[in-house]
Design a protein around this motif. Sequence first.
Motif, PDB file in Angstrom:
ATOM      1  N   PHE A  67       0.834  -1.213   0.000  1.00  0.00           N
ATOM      2  CA  PHE A  67       0.000   0.000   0.000  1.00  0.00           C
ATOM      3  C   PHE A  67       0.863   1.254   0.000  1.00  0.00           C
ATOM      4  O   PHE A  67       0.630   2.191  -0.776  1.00  0.00           O
ATOM      5  N   VAL A  68       1.883   1.273   0.850  1.00  0.00           N
ATOM      6  CA  VAL A  68       2.731   2.458   0.971  1.00  0.00           C
ATOM      7  C   VAL A  68       3.469   2.758  -0.329  1.00  0.00           C
ATOM      8  O   VAL A  68       3.590   3.910  -0.748  1.00  0.00           O
ATOM      9  N   TYR A  69       3.955   1.702  -0.984  1.00  0.00           N
ATOM     10  CA  TYR A  69       4.790   1.908  -2.167  1.00  0.00           C
ATOM     11  C   TYR A  69       4.008   1.944  -3.481  1.00  0.00           C
ATOM     12  O   TYR A  69       4.558   2.329  -4.508  1.00  0.00           O
ATOM     13  N   LYS A  70       2.734   1.553  -3.437  1.00  0.00           N
ATOM     14  CA  LYS A  70       1.947   1.523  -4.668  1.00  0.00           C
ATOM     15  C   LYS A  70       0.838   2.575  -4.709  1.00  0.00           C
ATOM     16  O   LYS A  70       0.362   2.914  -5.800  1.00  0.00           O
ATOM     17  N   TYR A  71       0.432   3.101  -3.569  1.00  0.00           N
ATOM     18  CA  TYR A  71      -0.669   4.071  -3.568  1.00  0.00           C
ATOM     19  C   TYR A  71      -0.196   5.364  -4.229  1.00  0.00           C
ATOM     20  O   TYR A  71       0.871   5.887  -3.876  1.00  0.00           O
ATOM     21  N   PRO A  72      -0.961   5.907  -5.188  1.00  0.00           N
ATOM     22  CA  PRO A  72      -0.515   7.088  -5.948  1.00  0.00           C
ATOM     23  C   PRO A  72      -0.171   8.277  -5.048  1.00  0.00           C
ATOM     24  O   PRO A  72      -0.991   8.725  -4.256  1.00  0.00           O
ATOM     25  N   GLY A  73       1.045   8.756  -5.166  1.00  0.00           N
ATOM     26  CA  GLY A  73       1.467   9.959  -4.457  1.00  0.00           C
ATOM     27  C   GLY A  73       2.011   9.730  -3.068  1.00  0.00           C
ATOM     28  O   GLY A  73       2.732  10.584  -2.529  1.00  0.00           O
ATOM     29  N   TRP A 120       6.860  -0.953   8.910  1.00  0.00           N
ATOM     30  CA  TRP A 120       5.821  -0.016   8.489  1.00  0.00           C
ATOM     31  C   TRP A 120       5.164   0.696   9.665  1.00  0.00           C
ATOM     32  O   TRP A 120       4.710   1.829   9.534  1.00  0.00           O
ATOM     33  N   ASN A 121       5.129   0.044  10.823  1.00  0.00           N
ATOM     34  CA  ASN A 121       4.518   0.719  11.970  1.00  0.00           C
ATOM     35  C   ASN A 121       5.352   1.913  12.422  1.00  0.00           C
ATOM     36  O   ASN A 121       4.829   2.871  12.990  1.00  0.00           O
ATOM     37  N   SER A 122       6.656   1.893  12.141  1.00  0.00           N
ATOM     38  CA  SER A 122       7.474   3.072  12.446  1.00  0.00           C
ATOM     39  C   SER A 122       7.151   4.210  11.483  1.00  0.00           C
ATOM     40  O   SER A 122       7.234   5.382  11.848  1.00  0.00           O
ATOM     41  N   THR A 123       6.755   3.870  10.246  1.00  0.00           N
ATOM     42  CA  THR A 123       6.301   4.893   9.307  1.00  0.00           C
ATOM     43  C   THR A 123       5.007   5.527   9.805  1.00  0.00           C
ATOM     44  O   THR A 123       4.811   6.744   9.699  1.00  0.00           O
ATOM     45  N   LEU A 124       4.134   4.709  10.358  1.00  0.00           N
ATOM     46  CA  LEU A 124       2.886   5.227  10.932  1.00  0.00           C
ATOM     47  C   LEU A 124       3.185   6.179  12.080  1.00  0.00           C
ATOM     48  O   LEU A 124       2.573   7.253  12.190  1.00  0.00           O
ATOM     49  N   ALA A 167      -3.662   8.057   5.059  1.00  0.00           N
ATOM     50  CA  ALA A 167      -2.855   6.851   5.265  1.00  0.00           C
ATOM     51  C   ALA A 167      -2.943   6.394   6.719  1.00  0.00           C
ATOM     52  O   ALA A 167      -3.045   5.186   6.997  1.00  0.00           O
ATOM     53  N   CYS A 168      -2.919   7.330   7.644  1.00  0.00           N
ATOM     54  CA  CYS A 168      -3.012   6.980   9.066  1.00  0.00           C
ATOM     55  C   CYS A 168      -4.365   6.352   9.390  1.00  0.00           C
ATOM     56  O   CYS A 168      -4.445   5.396  10.180  1.00  0.00           O
ATOM     57  N   LYS A 169      -5.433   6.869   8.775  1.00  0.00           N
ATOM     58  CA  LYS A 169      -6.763   6.307   9.014  1.00  0.00           C
ATOM     59  C   LYS A 169      -6.832   4.865   8.553  1.00  0.00           C
ATOM     60  O   LYS A 169      -7.466   4.026   9.195  1.00  0.00           O
ATOM     61  N   LEU A 170      -6.176   4.561   7.429  1.00  0.00           N
ATOM     62  CA  LEU A 170      -6.205   3.201   6.903  1.00  0.00           C
ATOM     63  C   LEU A 170      -5.276   2.265   7.684  1.00  0.00           C
ATOM     64  O   LEU A 170      -5.601   1.100   7.919  1.00  0.00           O
TER      65      LEU A 170
END
Length: 256
Positions: A67-73, A120-124, A167-170
């Motif tokens: 999701f992080v690397y494929k979601y547009p933008g 990924w949780n560190s990205t969150l 992104a945070c909501k998802l």
Amino acid sequence: MKAESHTGPALLSAVNAQVDQWLTLHQLEIGKVVCDNGSNLLPALNLGKLTHVPCTAHVLNLIVQRFVYKYPGLLDVLKQARKVCGHFRRSYMAMAHFSDIQWRNNMPVRRLICDSPTLWNSTLLMFYRLLQQEKAVNEYLYDRGARTASAELGILFPRYWTLMRNACKLMHPIEEVTNLVSRTEGTISDLIPFVFFLELALRRVLDQAVNEREEEKEELWSPSPPETALSSSLAGPAATLAEESEEEESEEECGF
């Protein structure tokens, strides 16, 4: 020292050794093995005729990474967020200036968080902290750009902040389920209700996003009320006549 082999038979031997040490000693038998989908693990389990259960935390990690690397933008947002957070880690003066901005705006004086690309949780957490300090971050970036006239650090555009919030909501419900299945007392029987909860949570987030988008479209394309349009059409000629009348009275007073 000879490196340990990671072939299927070697891994199966290691699993059997653990079974003998922890289960056979207490007259217990192995049931199911929870692990990721490693190319060397699955042959070992097949060789030992053991039932494989995919690790839920690992599966969720793969989903979020995609999701992080494929979601547009979102990848552009991620790169810029890492650049901004890394800037404060490398510069004490920048951190001091940022803390001063936080203090002047009555905000919590906290450091930004740099994420780990493999977690990924560190990205969150990085996104959470940036959103918490949005006002201070924007003020610092604009102030630095005005002082240095440099675009090296750049800015976080409004659309970047919007993407971070979405992104945070998802990712928030996925983080909750990951924490639940990673508990020491977690069991396989927890998976069905946890996955059901995750599906409901994500559907709720997506439905809310769709409703907000529809409301924005309605506000953007909604026509003006008839009364307002009629008043405007009548006000135009009336205002023109009033101005012409005032000009005529002014000319008569001046003797023209």
